[in-house]
Design a protein around this motif. Structure first.
Motif, PDB file in Angstrom:
ATOM      1  N   ARG A  26      12.616  -7.512   0.543  1.00  0.00           N
ATOM      2  CA  ARG A  26      14.338  -7.460  -1.057  1.00  0.00           C
ATOM      3  C   ARG A  26      14.447  -8.240  -1.445  1.00  0.00           C
ATOM      4  NH1 ARG A  26      17.625  -3.311   1.347  1.00  0.00           N
ATOM      5  NH2 ARG A  26      18.867  -2.648  -0.455  1.00  0.00           N
ATOM      6  N   LEU A  27      14.222  -7.527  -2.979  1.00  0.00           N
ATOM      7  CA  LEU A  27      13.829  -8.498  -4.434  1.00  0.00           C
ATOM      8  C   LEU A  27      15.579  -8.218  -4.959  1.00  0.00           C
ATOM      9  CD1 LEU A  27       9.926  -7.641  -5.776  1.00  0.00           C
ATOM     10  CD2 LEU A  27      11.471  -9.716  -4.061  1.00  0.00           C
ATOM     11  N   GLY A  28      15.903  -7.323  -4.570  1.00  0.00           N
ATOM     12  CA  GLY A  28      17.147  -6.919  -5.561  1.00  0.00           C
ATOM     13  C   GLY A  28      17.955  -6.087  -4.643  1.00  0.00           C
ATOM     14  N   PRO A  29      18.767  -5.303  -5.012  1.00  0.00           N
ATOM     15  CA  PRO A  29      19.985  -4.480  -4.402  1.00  0.00           C
ATOM     16  C   PRO A  29      18.684  -3.273  -4.741  1.00  0.00           C
ATOM     17  CG  PRO A  29      21.397  -5.510  -6.086  1.00  0.00           C
ATOM     18  CD  PRO A  29      19.660  -6.010  -6.344  1.00  0.00           C
ATOM     19  N   SER A  30      17.624  -2.709  -5.727  1.00  0.00           N
ATOM     20  CA  SER A  30      17.491  -1.809  -6.290  1.00  0.00           C
ATOM     21  C   SER A  30      15.773  -1.743  -6.209  1.00  0.00           C
ATOM     22  CB  SER A  30      17.591  -1.197  -7.596  1.00  0.00           C
ATOM     23  OG  SER A  30      18.744  -1.345  -8.148  1.00  0.00           O
ATOM     24  N   ILE A  31      15.455  -2.364  -4.720  1.00  0.00           N
ATOM     25  CA  ILE A  31      13.947  -2.896  -5.809  1.00  0.00           C
ATOM     26  C   ILE A  31      13.349  -3.446  -3.981  1.00  0.00           C
ATOM     27  CG2 ILE A  31      11.423  -4.092  -6.566  1.00  0.00           C
ATOM     28  CD1 ILE A  31      13.164  -4.274  -9.017  1.00  0.00           C
ATOM     29  N   LEU A  32      12.175  -3.127  -3.077  1.00  0.00           N
ATOM     30  CA  LEU A  32      11.852  -3.590  -1.573  1.00  0.00           C
ATOM     31  C   LEU A  32      10.552  -3.559  -1.757  1.00  0.00           C
ATOM     32  CD1 LEU A  32      12.382  -4.303   1.577  1.00  0.00           C
ATOM     33  CD2 LEU A  32      12.234  -1.661   1.546  1.00  0.00           C
ATOM     34  N   ARG A  33      10.285  -5.230  -1.776  1.00  0.00           N
ATOM     35  CA  ARG A  33       8.110  -5.334  -1.612  1.00  0.00           C
ATOM     36  C   ARG A  33       8.000  -4.636   0.075  1.00  0.00           C
ATOM     37  NH1 ARG A  33       6.996 -10.245  -5.336  1.00  0.00           N
ATOM     38  NH2 ARG A  33       7.154  -8.473  -6.791  1.00  0.00           N
ATOM     39  N   ILE A  34       6.947  -4.164  -0.333  1.00  0.00           N
ATOM     40  CA  ILE A  34       6.155  -4.207   0.912  1.00  0.00           C
ATOM     41  C   ILE A  34       4.788  -4.288   0.734  1.00  0.00           C
ATOM     42  CG2 ILE A  34       5.634  -2.303   2.984  1.00  0.00           C
ATOM     43  CD1 ILE A  34       7.868  -0.569   1.901  1.00  0.00           C
ATOM     44  N   THR A  35       3.777  -5.299   2.092  1.00  0.00           N
ATOM     45  CA  THR A  35       3.114  -5.960   1.582  1.00  0.00           C
ATOM     46  C   THR A  35       2.001  -5.344   2.585  1.00  0.00           C
ATOM     47  OG1 THR A  35       4.199  -8.105   1.025  1.00  0.00           O
ATOM     48  CG2 THR A  35       1.490  -7.859   2.353  1.00  0.00           C
ATOM     49  N   LEU A  36       1.081  -4.178   2.467  1.00  0.00           N
ATOM     50  CA  LEU A  36       0.251  -3.559   3.155  1.00  0.00           C
ATOM     51  C   LEU A  36      -0.915  -4.577   3.217  1.00  0.00           C
ATOM     52  CD1 LEU A  36       1.132  -0.191   1.054  1.00  0.00           C
ATOM     53  CD2 LEU A  36       1.941  -0.771   3.335  1.00  0.00           C
TER      54      LEU A  36
END
Length: 287
Positions: A26-36
């Motif tokens: 989670r980078l912030g309330p609105s942004i989620l980083r997914i590593t593939l």
């Protein structure tokens, strides 16, 4: 609205990659980083900057997305031919980063905006866990036609304007700017905690426009600014009406050459991705 770049390559090969979720952050309330990554990532080759690809998501009840084989030249028609309640949900995303690990494997970061409307991409991202699978229609060579951030020769300074949906592209583009190149940057996000530390060797002046702090987020934020002299290049991306208004301001009011403004509508207010595609198709037919 004009969308232009410096000389772009011919359309490069794209193909389907079968990827697995490696981790989420989670980078912030609105942004989620997914590593593939995983074995299916072999051959993936991002051009950086605003490199786009198509994410193919499984429908509820599916372990993996149902998608036909093929490259970009044949895939779309086959995909549309599948029953609507079976075929995978397709969404466009920007590659935030690609890394080659010491063991030779590839990792790809995608940043998902968690919309309050609970769209299919947001729903998938919020429950994604290591081992989950999805497919992407992505590039096999770095210099490909899905990279549009291309400052022409003899650019003296760069203007970047992006909302949260275009933030990954803006951040990746900043990392590629030459050392010392002046840049004026406006980045719009929903919440204070959505701001990110950005890396750039450019001489960048970055203004965060935070909606929950009451920031002026429309074209007025740029209209009120004193811009550098010299020959500019502008890259503006995000919600369609805002992109259109800023494009008009830069070309009609500021005197930017249309060939030095790249505009990208990532979404349309009040419309789903499917509805936006229908509007775009009708517009192209009428013109």
């Amino acid at each position: 609205m004009t969308s232009t770049t410096a000389t772009a390559p011919e359309a490069a090969p794209f193909r389907l990659f079968d990827l697995a979720v490696l981790r989420t952050r989670r980078l912030g309330p609105s942004i989620l980083r997914i590593t593939l990554g995983g074995p299916g990532a072999e051959g993936f080759s991002s051009g950086g900057r605003d490199q786009s690809l198509s994410v193919l998501l499984p429908r509820p009840g599916q372990r993996e997305p149902v998608a036909p084989a093929g490259g970009s030249g044949t895939w779309t028609g086959k995909w549309r031919a599948l029953p609507e309640d079976v075929r995978t949900v397709a969404r466009s995303y920007t590659v935030r980063a690609q890394r080659l690990r010491a063991d030779g494997s590839t990792e790809v970061d995608l940043d998902f905006v968690l919309h309050g409307d609970g769209g299919p991409a947001s729903r998938w991202a919020m429950t994604a866990a290591p081992g989950d699978r999805l497919k992407v229609l992505g590039p096999t060579v770095a210099d490909n036609a899905a990279v549009r951030f291309r400052p022409p020769a003899h650019t003296d300074w760069v203007l970047i304007r992006a909302d949260e949906t275009a933030l990954p592209a803006a951040a990746a583009a900043l990392e590629r700017l030459p050392t010392g190149l002046p840049a004026r940057v406006w980045l719009e996000v929903p919440h204070t905690e959505d701001r990110q530390a950005l890396n750039t060797a450019a001489k960048a002046r970055i203004s965060w426009l935070v909606r929950n702090e009451g920031a002026v987020c429309d074209v007025e934020a740029v209209r009120a600014a004193e811009l550098p002299g010299g020959t500019p290049y502008a890259w503006i991306a995000g919600e369609a009406s805002g992109v259109r208004a800023l494009h008009h301001h830069l070309v009609r009011e500021r005197g930017f050459e249309p060939a030095r403004v790249t505009s990208a509508a990532y979404w349309r207010r009040g419309l789903s991705a499917e509805q936006a595609r229908e509007v775009e198709a009708k517009t192209q037919t009428q013109t």
